[in-house]
Design an enzyme around this catalytic site. Structure first.
Site, PDB file in Angstrom:
ATOM      1  N   ASN A  29       0.865  -1.171   0.000  1.00 49.93           N
ATOM      2  CA  ASN A  29       0.000   0.000   0.000  1.00 49.93           C
ATOM      3  C   ASN A  29       0.907   1.227   0.000  1.00 49.93           C
ATOM      4  OD1 ASN A  29      -1.800   2.028   0.480  1.00 49.93           O
ATOM      5  ND2 ASN A  29      -2.668   1.143   2.342  1.00 49.93           N
ATOM      6  N   ARG A  82      -2.721  -2.190  -3.241  1.00 53.39           N
ATOM      7  CA  ARG A  82      -3.948  -1.452  -2.972  1.00 53.39           C
ATOM      8  C   ARG A  82      -3.931  -0.185  -3.835  1.00 53.39           C
ATOM      9  NH1 ARG A  82      -5.050   3.153   1.244  1.00 53.39           N
ATOM     10  NH2 ARG A  82      -7.298   3.285   1.013  1.00 53.39           N
ATOM     11  N   HIS A 115     -13.174   2.591   0.587  1.00 55.33           N
ATOM     12  CA  HIS A 115     -13.181   1.537   1.627  1.00 55.33           C
ATOM     13  C   HIS A 115     -13.837   0.258   1.115  1.00 55.33           C
ATOM     14  CE1 HIS A 115     -13.208   4.904   4.903  1.00 55.33           C
ATOM     15  NE2 HIS A 115     -11.978   4.470   4.716  1.00 55.33           N
ATOM     16  N   ARG A 166     -11.660  15.266   8.197  1.00 51.14           N
ATOM     17  CA  ARG A 166     -12.455  15.659   7.022  1.00 51.14           C
ATOM     18  C   ARG A 166     -13.855  16.068   7.439  1.00 51.14           C
ATOM     19  NH1 ARG A 166     -11.409  10.278   3.843  1.00 51.14           N
ATOM     20  NH2 ARG A 166      -9.175  10.195   4.185  1.00 51.14           N
ATOM     21  N   GLU A 168      -8.268  -5.528   5.472  1.00 48.54           N
ATOM     22  CA  GLU A 168      -8.104  -5.128   4.073  1.00 48.54           C
ATOM     23  C   GLU A 168      -6.937  -5.871   3.422  1.00 48.54           C
ATOM     24  OE1 GLU A 168      -8.602  -1.127   5.691  1.00 48.54           O
ATOM     25  OE2 GLU A 168      -9.524  -0.582   3.784  1.00 48.54           O
TER      26      GLU A 168
END
Ligand code: ADP
Length: 392
Positions: free
Chosen positions: A8, A82, A170, A230, A373
């Site tokens: 990743n 990823r 996600h 965020r 993940e």
């Protein structure tokens, strides 16, 4: 097909994990501050041994070389990358020139992420030219959304000519936890599940018979919930207001919405839920308000997601907050009074770090499922690598 390396690549960091065939062992690591004097690599090997070493001014390729030297005894047989944004790609892809070109072209939609993924992909292709490499996209799981869920109410040509639509993110996490919960409930990939992935970035998803039918993030990961830093949804006219009245340019506004808002913005204290819960306990009003906004907006989003489901089998919590905070789970369930959820206090309090059902047995189920993940990326990579190893 045995060992799979999962990579990743961020703009200045690389997370890597080697997943051994039996899935019980992993070697994980992180290279960070790449390109700076503080660049370093650290991790844990099998046997829980920790390692850490400075790599001053190392770039992605040099860091990967060091990581892979450490892993050489466990020769990976395929590599899974990823990739945050895959545009309208619907499933993981064996990496070739065309896929690399597509990831590059999609960079306009994920300017911070996709260029970094390309650096990682090109470096591993150079280091392992003979290994199959697979791109697993955060957006792919949501490609099953119906048009009414993914289109914005904007002029059509912004979609047809420029790809302006809701994509969702996600995806590997929502896919993994909804499959796990439905399997544990004895109905693999059946029924309707509401998923709350709550980490620094947070999103909700509605999953019907194993497919995403709606999700809270949109064109970018900024849409939807109140997150760590965020803002999530704001009035789209905010940009105009800030430009006209405060003289802010787009870059300033973007930074504020992505890095200075959410839990951090409201509390003025932290983006970390643990810090906020502690501060709220000690009477900090702004920390308490940040938690209230987080919970209320999350519950509203889950209620909205329910419109995509013919019926609700259950609700799933995952991500750092969803997996670890009994307090937030309880408050969210209490903020959804019309769905017949009933939480089992005792189970909820003992849910940390494991797959567990935390409802009282009446009404829709409630599950805590630790996300994986990396495991999901390794699984999808293994499947594609197997397919090419055994031609029909
Ligand atoms: P990322 O999106 O970066 O992968 P994580 O899924 O690791 O993030 O989640 C990070 C969040 O999880 C942080 O807000 C952290 O405070 C929160 N968290 C971790 N443990 C707990 C806990 N015990 N109680 C409340 N929040 C927690």
């Amino acid at each position: 097909m045995s060992n799979i390396l999962v990579i990743n690549c961020g703009s200045s960091s690389i997370k890597f994990a080697l997943l051994l065939e039996d899935q019980h062992f992993r070697i994980q690591g992180l290279a960070e501050n790449l390109g700076t004097a503080e660049a370093r690599i650290k991790g844990v090997t099998i046997g829980e041994e920790k390692f850490e070493m400075p790599l001053p001014h190392a770039d992605h390729k040099q860091a990967l070389e060091v990581a892979l030297t450490r892993l050489k005894h466990y020769k990976p047989e395929a590599i899974g990358h990823r990739v945050v944004h895959g545009g309208e790609i619907t499933e993981a892809q064996l990496i070739n020139d065309e896929v690399i070109q597509h990831i590059k072209q999609t960079s306009a939609l994920a300017p911070l992420h996709n260029p970094a993924h390309i650096v990682g992909i090109e470096a591993t292709l150079e280091l392992f030219p003979d290994l199959p490499q697979v791109a697993v996209f955060d957006t792919a799981f949501h490609q099953s959304m119906p048009e009414k869920a993914y289109r914005y109410a904007l002029p059509k040509n912004l979609y047809t000519d420029y790809g302006v639509r809701r994509y969702g993110f996600h995806g590997t996490s929502h896919a993994y936890v909804s499959e796990r919960a439905s399997t544990l409930a004895g109905q693999k990939n059946q029924g309707g599940w509401l998923v709350a992935h709550l980490g620094n970035g947070s999103s909700t998803c509605a999953v019907w018979n194993g497919k995403s039918v709606d999700t809270s993030m949109g064109l970018t990961p900024l849409e939807g919930l109140c997150m760590g830093t965020r803002s999530g949804d704001v009035d789209p006219s905010l940009h105009q207001f800030l430009a006209k009245n405060l003289g802010w340019d787009l870059e300033r506004i973007d930074k504020m919405l992505n890095r200075e808002s959410g839990l951090l913005g409201i509390s003025g204290l932290s983006n970390d839920m643990r810090t906020l819960v502690e501060a709220a306990d000690n009477g900090n009003h702004d920390a308490a308000l940040a938690i209230e906004v987080f919970v209320y907006r999350l519950a509203k989003s889950l209620a909205a997601m329910s419109c995509g489901l013919p019926e609700i089998s259950g609700l799933i919590f995952t991500g750092g907050i969803g997996e670890n905070s009994a307090y937030i789970r309880e408050r969210v369930v209490k903020s959804l009074p019309h769905f017949g959820f009933s939480i089992d206090q005792n189970q909820n309090d003992h849910a940390r770090g494991k797959e567990i059902r935390i409802d009282q047995g009446q009404g829709p189920q409630i599950w805590v499922i630790p996300t994986d993940e990396e495991g999901r990326i390794a699984h999808e990579t293994r499947e594609i690598a197997l397919k090419i190893a055994e031609p029909a």
